[in-house]
Design a protein around this motif. Structure first.
Motif, short mmCIF file in Angstrom:
data_model
loop_
_atom_site.label_atom_id
_atom_site.label_comp_id
_atom_site.label_asym_id
_atom_site.label_seq_id
_atom_site.Cartn_x
_atom_site.Cartn_y
_atom_site.Cartn_z
N GLY A 66 0.83 -1.20 0.00
CA GLY A 66 0.00 0.00 0.00
C GLY A 66 0.86 1.25 0.00
O GLY A 66 2.01 1.24 -0.44
N SER A 67 0.31 2.32 0.52
CA SER A 67 0.97 3.61 0.46
C SER A 67 2.16 3.69 1.40
O SER A 67 2.22 3.02 2.43
CB SER A 67 -0.02 4.73 0.79
OG SER A 67 -0.32 4.73 2.18
N THR A 68 3.10 4.57 1.05
CA THR A 68 4.26 4.79 1.90
C THR A 68 3.86 5.37 3.24
O THR A 68 4.43 5.01 4.28
CB THR A 68 5.26 5.72 1.19
OG1 THR A 68 5.73 5.05 0.00
CG2 THR A 68 6.45 6.04 2.07
N ALA A 69 2.87 6.26 3.25
CA ALA A 69 2.44 6.88 4.50
C ALA A 69 1.96 5.83 5.50
O ALA A 69 2.34 5.84 6.68
CB ALA A 69 1.34 7.90 4.23
N VAL A 70 1.14 4.91 5.03
CA VAL A 70 0.65 3.84 5.92
C VAL A 70 1.79 2.88 6.26
O VAL A 70 1.89 2.40 7.39
CB VAL A 70 -0.52 3.08 5.26
CG1 VAL A 70 -0.95 1.90 6.13
CG2 VAL A 70 -1.70 4.02 5.03
N GLY A 71 2.68 2.65 5.31
CA GLY A 71 3.83 1.79 5.56
C GLY A 71 4.71 2.31 6.68
O GLY A 71 5.24 1.54 7.49
N ARG A 72 4.89 3.64 6.72
CA ARG A 72 5.68 4.24 7.80
C ARG A 72 5.01 4.00 9.16
O ARG A 72 5.68 3.71 10.16
CB ARG A 72 5.84 5.74 7.56
CG ARG A 72 6.74 6.09 6.37
CD ARG A 72 6.93 7.59 6.28
NE ARG A 72 7.55 8.00 5.04
CZ ARG A 72 8.85 7.96 4.79
NH1 ARG A 72 9.67 7.50 5.73
NH2 ARG A 72 9.34 8.35 3.63
N GLN A 73 3.68 4.12 9.18
CA GLN A 73 2.95 3.89 10.43
C GLN A 73 3.10 2.43 10.87
O GLN A 73 3.34 2.14 12.05
CB GLN A 73 1.47 4.22 10.24
CG GLN A 73 0.62 3.96 11.48
CD GLN A 73 -0.88 4.10 11.21
OE1 GLN A 73 -1.28 4.46 10.10
NE2 GLN A 73 -1.69 3.83 12.21
N ILE A 74 3.00 1.52 9.91
CA ILE A 74 3.15 0.10 10.23
C ILE A 74 4.56 -0.18 10.73
O ILE A 74 4.76 -0.92 11.72
CB ILE A 74 2.83 -0.76 8.99
CG1 ILE A 74 1.33 -0.68 8.68
CG2 ILE A 74 3.27 -2.21 9.20
CD1 ILE A 74 0.94 -1.35 7.38
#
Length: 486
Positions: free
Chosen positions: A232-240
């Motif tokens: 998915g998106s990088t933004a969500v990836g950073r949160q994960i």
């Protein structure tokens, strides 16, 4: 067999269960907004039950033989192939993908499943390594990791879900899978039905139709999960990544891209244009590997633009059910509005419009921009829309430098008649993948698929996925009494 049922439910511990949230979600056809089916949304409690079932089932599944696991994979594959035509239509209707895109996605998912046959023996292999202590034998065992959390997006849901689920199961793991609810049939229900038909033991695969509003970060924080596989998106990836670091969980993250398509001074322009048209406009540009920036040597720039625009404006736009359609709808109104806002911002920032597109219902015909700066918002945004950006480079070296001026590093491409030179330049591009004399959207189950920088961590594909989804254990056997210093 009718894929679209009136109420679609989750699959937990071998049973199809009605969602406990008392909420529903309507899956619609992105082209005409017609309701395809209604989803019964799973609750937090049911998500916890899915992880508990996965943890318990995995212990027994890990003890099965490689032949047993392979047989399940083969039966799942047979089910999917038997129902191919209906599944392809579901993929098209639910994702808004054209007939070509849906067929390609089905084929990719089957390839992943078939490749998983080849890794079932990986957890049976034992390697002996020499030691420095007399009488000691050192064994290195590869074991299943345990429970894997799988979270997948809306664009290629069938393929991107299968590339986690199939190898995880092949390697003796269990899975709790949450597809994007917009594409719950393509990304979840079809796969669960296939493995149910294949006789996969209860609890080894659990599929949840739910959303963040209902379960929050539970897919990430549940203590029974050993690895989070997310596309998915990088933004969500950073949160994960932040949550996984705190929880000391492993991750496999395939995130956003800003893929450059470089045309060197000696390139065959016609071949480059043909590739660029496909690599920019397949699935309306809604692919992480899609061409985001075309960086063309100044000696070829004008002729490339003219030929590219001529082909782009002739692409059929409309109903993905029509086999002639090349560009269908964007997945939802939000994505369409984002694309339209970016177009207006690009115009205001001074980019030139080489081809003016238009909104046609829920679809967008191609836009082509030139004279955009490489550091502009247009060039640095993952567009996920049929919007092409062509940037002029003064030299081949500058083209590579421009390609590397991005936080992302997933896919890339170089066109040149000098493949030796192109290969040398390919190795200097900051990306996990570079394709010479081809476009950026390529996938295969036996290559190390993944990116660098903000495009993710880890690699899919055989054999690299084996390291991602297993753990190593050292067992030593002392056959001769050891003398200790005290």
């Amino acid at each position: 067999m009718e894929m679209f049922e009136s109420i679609v439910t989750s699959y937990v511990n071998g049973e199809w269960i009605k969602g406990g949230s008392n909420r529903t979600y309507e899956i619609t056809n992105p082209y005409d907004n017609s309701v395809l089916t209604t989803v019964s949304i799973a609750s937090t409690e049911q998500t916890e039950q899915a992880f508990a079932a996965a943890k318990q089932a995995q212990k027994q599944w890990a003890k099965t033989s490689a032949d047993e696991r392979k047989a399940v994979l083969e039966r799942a594959s047979a089910y999917l192939e038997t129902n191919r035509d209906e599944i392809v239509q579901v993929l098209s209707k639910e994702t808004g993908g054209t007939q070509v895109k849906a067929a390609v996605e089905f084929g990719l998912a089957l390839e992943v499943l078939h490749e998983a046959y080849h890794i079932v023996h990986a957890i049976d292999e034992v390697k002996e390594v020499p030691g420095h202590i007399e009488g000691k034998r050192n064994e290195i065992h590869r074991l299943p990791l345990g429970v894997i959390s799988s979270i997948t997006p809306f664009n290629f849901p069938f393929n991107l879900s299968m590339r986690t689920i199939a190898p995880a199961i092949a390697l003796g793991n269990s899975v709790v899978h949450k597809p994007d609810i917009q594409v719950g049939m393509s990304g979840g229900v079809i796969i669960a039905k296939a493995f149910e038909h294949a006789g996969l033991p209860e609890g080894v695969l659990n599929m949840l139709l739910t959303d963040i509003e209902e379960i929050g970060d539970l897919m990430l924080t549940n203590p029974d999960s050993q690895l989070i596989s997310f596309t998915g998106s990088t933004a969500v990836g950073r949160q994960i990544g932040a949550i996984a670091g705190r929880e000391l969980k492993r991750v496999s993250l395939e995130l956003g891209g800003n893929s450059p398509f470089i045309v060197l001074a000696d390139a065959n322009v016609d071949h480059a244009v043909d590739a660029a048209i496909f690599g920019k406009f397949i699935h309306q540009g809604q692919i992480c590997m899609i061409i985001n920036r075309m960086i063309v040597h100044e000696s070829l720039h004008d002729v490339f633009v003219d030929k590219f625009v001529e082909k782009a404006k002739a692409l059929p736009v409309g109903d993905p059910a029509d086999p002639k359609t090349v560009i269908g709808p964007l997945v939802n109104e939000h994505q369409l509005e984002k694309a339209l806002k970016m177009i207006e911002k690009a115009k205001e920032a001074g980019a030139s419009v080489a081809l003016e597109g238009k909104r046609i219902g829920n679809a967008l015909s191609p836009y082509v921009f030139t004279e955009a700066l490489n550091d502009s918002e247009l060039a640095q945004t993952e567009l996920f829309a049929p919007i092409a950006t062509i940037i002029k480079a003064s030299s081949d070296e500058e083209a590579v430098a421009l390609a590397n001026e991005t936080d992302h590093g997933l896919s890339s491409a170089i066109f040149s008649t000098d493949t030796e030179k192109a290969t040398e330049l390919a190795l200097s591009i900051d990306a996990g993948m570079t394709h010479i004399n081809d476009q950026t959207v390529n996938d295969a189950p036996n290559i190390p698929f993944g990116g660098i920088k903000a495009s993710g961590l880890g690699r899919f594909g055989n054999p690299w996925i084996v390291d991602e989804f297993t753990t190593m254990k050292w067992v030593s056997v002392q056959s001769k009494q050891r003398n200790y210093p005290f």
